[in-house]
Write a protein that holds these residues in place. Structure first.
Motif, PDB file in Angstrom:
ATOM      1  N   THR A   1       0.848  -1.201   0.000  1.00 42.91           N
ATOM      2  CA  THR A   1       0.000   0.000   0.000  1.00 42.91           C
ATOM      3  C   THR A   1       0.886   1.256   0.000  1.00 42.91           C
ATOM      4  OG1 THR A   1      -0.329   0.103   2.408  1.00 42.91           O
ATOM      5  CG2 THR A   1      -1.892  -1.220   1.172  1.00 42.91           C
ATOM      6  N   GLY A   2       2.118   1.112   0.512  1.00 43.41           N
ATOM      7  CA  GLY A   2       3.074   2.229   0.436  1.00 43.41           C
ATOM      8  C   GLY A   2       3.451   2.521  -1.013  1.00 43.41           C
ATOM      9  N   ILE A   3       3.721   1.470  -1.785  1.00 41.57           N
ATOM     10  CA  ILE A   3       4.049   1.700  -3.204  1.00 41.57           C
ATOM     11  C   ILE A   3       2.824   2.261  -3.946  1.00 41.57           C
ATOM     12  CG2 ILE A   3       4.650   0.546  -5.402  1.00 41.57           C
ATOM     13  CD1 ILE A   3       7.096   0.871  -3.636  1.00 41.57           C
ATOM     14  N   ASN A   4       1.636   1.858  -3.532  1.00 39.46           N
ATOM     15  CA  ASN A   4       0.424   2.442  -4.122  1.00 39.46           C
ATOM     16  C   ASN A   4       0.396   3.955  -3.882  1.00 39.46           C
ATOM     17  OD1 ASN A   4      -2.182   2.770  -5.174  1.00 39.46           O
ATOM     18  ND2 ASN A   4      -3.212   1.919  -3.413  1.00 39.46           N
ATOM     19  N   ALA A   5       0.758   4.376  -2.666  1.00 43.97           N
ATOM     20  CA  ALA A   5       0.782   5.818  -2.364  1.00 43.97           C
ATOM     21  C   ALA A   5       1.873   6.522  -3.183  1.00 43.97           C
ATOM     22  CB  ALA A   5       0.994   6.034  -0.860  1.00 43.97           C
ATOM     23  N   VAL A   6       3.019   5.862  -3.338  1.00 44.86           N
ATOM     24  CA  VAL A   6       4.079   6.429  -4.184  1.00 44.86           C
ATOM     25  C   VAL A   6       3.539   6.612  -5.615  1.00 44.86           C
ATOM     26  CG1 VAL A   6       6.312   5.901  -5.281  1.00 44.86           C
ATOM     27  CG2 VAL A   6       6.014   5.538  -2.811  1.00 44.86           C
ATOM     28  N   ALA A   7       2.792   5.620  -6.098  1.00 43.25           N
ATOM     29  CA  ALA A   7       2.236   5.683  -7.458  1.00 43.25           C
ATOM     30  C   ALA A   7       1.263   6.859  -7.613  1.00 43.25           C
ATOM     31  CB  ALA A   7       1.534   4.370  -7.805  1.00 43.25           C
ATOM     32  N   HIS A   8       0.505   7.171  -6.556  1.00 47.14           N
ATOM     33  CA  HIS A   8      -0.396   8.340  -6.645  1.00 47.14           C
ATOM     34  C   HIS A   8       0.409   9.605  -6.917  1.00 47.14           C
ATOM     35  CE1 HIS A   8      -3.193   6.035  -3.688  1.00 47.14           C
ATOM     36  NE2 HIS A   8      -3.371   5.648  -4.932  1.00 47.14           N
ATOM     37  N   CYS A   9       1.537   9.717  -6.205  1.00 43.80           N
ATOM     38  CA  CYS A   9       2.357  10.929  -6.356  1.00 43.80           C
ATOM     39  C   CYS A   9       2.979  10.979  -7.756  1.00 43.80           C
ATOM     40  CB  CYS A   9       3.451  10.953  -5.292  1.00 43.80           C
ATOM     41  SG  CYS A   9       2.797  11.009  -3.616  1.00 43.80           S
ATOM     42  N   VAL A  10       3.475   9.834  -8.223  1.00 46.09           N
ATOM     43  CA  VAL A  10       4.123   9.801  -9.541  1.00 46.09           C
ATOM     44  C   VAL A  10       3.108  10.183 -10.621  1.00 46.09           C
ATOM     45  CG1 VAL A  10       5.188   8.273 -11.249  1.00 46.09           C
ATOM     46  CG2 VAL A  10       5.851   8.084  -8.834  1.00 46.09           C
ATOM     47  N   GLU A  11       1.928   9.546 -10.578  1.00 41.36           N
ATOM     48  CA  GLU A  11       0.949   9.833 -11.641  1.00 41.36           C
ATOM     49  C   GLU A  11       0.360  11.245 -11.508  1.00 41.36           C
ATOM     50  OE1 GLU A  11      -1.633   6.435 -12.951  1.00 41.36           O
ATOM     51  OE2 GLU A  11      -0.021   6.617 -14.423  1.00 41.36           O
ATOM     52  N   ALA A  12       0.362  11.789 -10.279  1.00 37.75           N
ATOM     53  CA  ALA A  12      -0.109  13.176 -10.107  1.00 37.75           C
ATOM     54  C   ALA A  12       0.864  14.145 -10.770  1.00 37.75           C
ATOM     55  CB  ALA A  12      -0.266  13.506  -8.631  1.00 37.75           C
ATOM     56  N   LEU A  13       2.169  13.873 -10.621  1.00 32.18           N
ATOM     57  CA  LEU A  13       3.157  14.830 -11.138  1.00 32.18           C
ATOM     58  C   LEU A  13       3.185  14.869 -12.665  1.00 32.18           C
ATOM     59  CD1 LEU A  13       5.926  14.508  -8.423  1.00 32.18           C
ATOM     60  CD2 LEU A  13       4.779  16.618  -9.104  1.00 32.18           C
ATOM     61  N   TYR A  14       2.828  13.763 -13.336  1.00 32.95           N
ATOM     62  CA  TYR A  14       2.792  13.835 -14.807  1.00 32.95           C
ATOM     63  C   TYR A  14       1.369  13.822 -15.376  1.00 32.95           C
ATOM     64  CZ  TYR A  14       2.752   8.584 -14.925  1.00 32.95           C
ATOM     65  OH  TYR A  14       2.463   7.253 -14.769  1.00 32.95           O
ATOM     66  N   SER A  15       0.380  14.019 -14.494  1.00 32.12           N
ATOM     67  CA  SER A  15      -1.016  13.928 -14.948  1.00 32.12           C
ATOM     68  C   SER A  15      -1.344  14.971 -16.028  1.00 32.12           C
ATOM     69  CB  SER A  15      -1.941  14.165 -13.751  1.00 32.12           C
ATOM     70  OG  SER A  15      -3.277  14.285 -14.186  1.00 32.12           O
ATOM     71  N   VAL A  16      -2.285  14.623 -16.901  1.00 29.69           N
ATOM     72  CA  VAL A  16      -2.752  15.593 -17.903  1.00 29.69           C
ATOM     73  C   VAL A  16      -3.530  16.738 -17.244  1.00 29.69           C
ATOM     74  CG1 VAL A  16      -2.829  13.982 -19.859  1.00 29.69           C
ATOM     75  CG2 VAL A  16      -4.833  14.193 -18.382  1.00 29.69           C
ATOM     76  N   THR A  17      -3.967  16.539 -15.993  1.00 30.51           N
ATOM     77  CA  THR A  17      -4.646  17.630 -15.278  1.00 30.51           C
ATOM     78  C   THR A  17      -3.789  18.115 -14.098  1.00 30.51           C
ATOM     79  OG1 THR A  17      -5.874  16.063 -13.897  1.00 30.51           O
ATOM     80  CG2 THR A  17      -6.972  16.807 -15.901  1.00 30.51           C
ATOM     81  N   ARG A  18      -2.500  17.990 -14.264  1.00 32.51           N
ATOM     82  CA  ARG A  18      -1.523  18.463 -13.272  1.00 32.51           C
ATOM     83  C   ARG A  18      -1.885  19.899 -12.825  1.00 32.51           C
ATOM     84  NH1 ARG A  18       4.296  18.202 -12.573  1.00 32.51           N
ATOM     85  NH2 ARG A  18       5.146  20.290 -12.726  1.00 32.51           N
TER      86      ARG A  18
END
Ligand code: NAD
Length: 374
Positions: free
Chosen positions: A181-198
């Motif tokens: 679940t920690g890596i899941n939280a890391v993934a939220h941050c990664v996908e937020a930083l390159y999101s199309v709605t950044r």
């Protein structure tokens, strides 16, 4: 800065070791009388449910202890029927994303008379790092033509009104769940930083979340009862959940939802396998954003190019996965090679995949990615 659009729902966040002691006061302040708790069967054995029931006192209407991973529709129906029978006026999700997702789905099912368009308010008490407590999103797994399929919805009315983050409830989170679940939280941050709605809010939260988690995640894995590490990690997960709530996720999340909903693999395990592959898939399209990920993870930029920093970020995730003995291949999760084309097709059809920063024009691209991860 480019244009952005945000909807920020009203939430009360109470954070800190022992914060569950504030539960009854928060419920009284809100004026709710009959509260239902939704949680997993092992919550009672671990003492979490007893603690919450005691904290609720006279406000406890009933507890539903049948939550299952990925929120099967059958359990939602049972929990909602129970809530209806006990005339509940608020519902608590106690546990990981599945408990909070069940509470949201129950809220969506139960109207709040006399205004039938309102919903029973949700309270979230997270005990993993999955982040559902900060979002309006929930997935319910339905079986269509014999194939389980997770259908995700978003409705601002089910965003938890009160979130209680108590790191003491995470001390017994097993190492495998801590890591996944920690890596899941890391993934939220990664996908937020390159999101199309950044946007500035999500990017600041994502960077802060990565900083905290880079410092605390492996410590929580090796020393589960370290209160300071658990507190820092839960703070990072709160920021990751905040980032998740305010951007569109991309390919990684789309694939993980299909993997979990259809094959039943744990969400954290799916995240651990897929995240390095998706990051590498994106590296050329969003190298500057992945360089931000690297810096937030504590990697010194030196004179390295964005592309080199993006690769360093991928290597850091791969190292965490190895250090915490998480699965690194889809075959290790019991997924068979013959399942990959169907999984790719389902992922390709998902809205999340279609709003990815690197346009995906062909299902074959996803199948190739899944084969690399297999
Ligand atoms: P989970 O909720 O499925 O929990 C997995 C197991 O961990 C359960 O058996 C649970 O009882 C146990 N557990 C939880 N906390 C514990 C603790 N402190 N100590 C011991 N055991 C504990 O797992 P998850 O990864 O938290 O959530 C995954 C689900 O949440 C998936 O369905 C995923 O799609 C969804 N999710 C939704 C969002 C959102 O924004 N809506 C975000 C992230 C994940």
């Amino acid at each position: 800065m480019t244009d952005f659009h945000l909807e920020i729902p009203a939430q009360t966040i109470r954070f800190g070791p022992g914060a569950v002691s504030q539960l009854a006061g928060a419920i009284e302040q809100a004026g709710w009388q009959r509260v239902m708790v939704c949680t997993t069967p092992n919550s009672r054995a671990r003492g979490h449910l007893d603690a919450i029931e005691a904290a609720l006192g006279q406000h406890l209407a009933i507890s539903y202890e049948g939550v299952e991973p990925h929120v099967p529709a059958l359990q939602v129906g049972d929990a909602a029927a129970l809530g209806d029978r006990y005339h509940v006026d608020a519902v608590i999700g106690l546990g990981g994303g599945s408990s909070i997702g069940t509470a949201k789905a129950v809220s969506m099912t139960l109207q709040s008379p006399p205004v039938v368009t309102t919903r029973i308010p949700v309270i979230a008490i997270p005990t993993t790092y999955a982040g559902s407590e900060m979002t309006p999103v929930f997935g319910v797994t339905q079986v269509e033509n014999g194939v389980p399929r997770k259908v995700t919805r978003s409705d601002i009315r089910v965003t938890p009104r009160i979130v209680i983050y108590d790191p003491l409830l995470t001390l017994d989170l097993p190492p495998r769940m801590t890591a996944g679940t920690g890596i899941n939280a890391v993934a939220h941050c990664v996908e937020a930083l390159y999101s199309v709605t950044r946007n500035p809010l999500a990017s600041a939260a994502a960077s802060g979340g990565l900083r905290a988690m880079a410092h605390a995640l492996v410590r929580c894995f090796t020393q589960g009862n370290d209160v300071a590490a658990r507190t820092e990690m839960l703070g990072g997960a709160f920021l990751a959940g905040t980032a998740l709530a305010h951007v569109a996720m991309g390919l990684h999340h789309g694939i993980c939802h299909v993997l979990g909903g259809t094959t039943g693999v744990a969400h954290g395990d799916a995240n651990s396998v897929m995240l390095p592959h998706v990051m590498r898939f994106n590296a050329l399209t969003v190298a500057p954003q992945l360089a931000e990920v690297a810096v937030a993870m504590g990697i010194a930029p030196g004179a390295r190019s964005d592309t080199a920093l993006a690769e360093a970020a991928v290597e850091q995730v791969t190292e965490w996965v190895a250090q915490m003995r998480l699965p690194a291949r889809l075959r290790d999760l019991g997924i068979e090679e013959r399942q990959l084309p169907d999984l790719a097709r389902m992922a390709f059809a998902s809205r999340t995949v279609q709003q990815h920063p690197r346009p995906i024009g062909d299902v074959a691209e996803i199948e190739t990615l899944l084969r690399a991860a297999w």
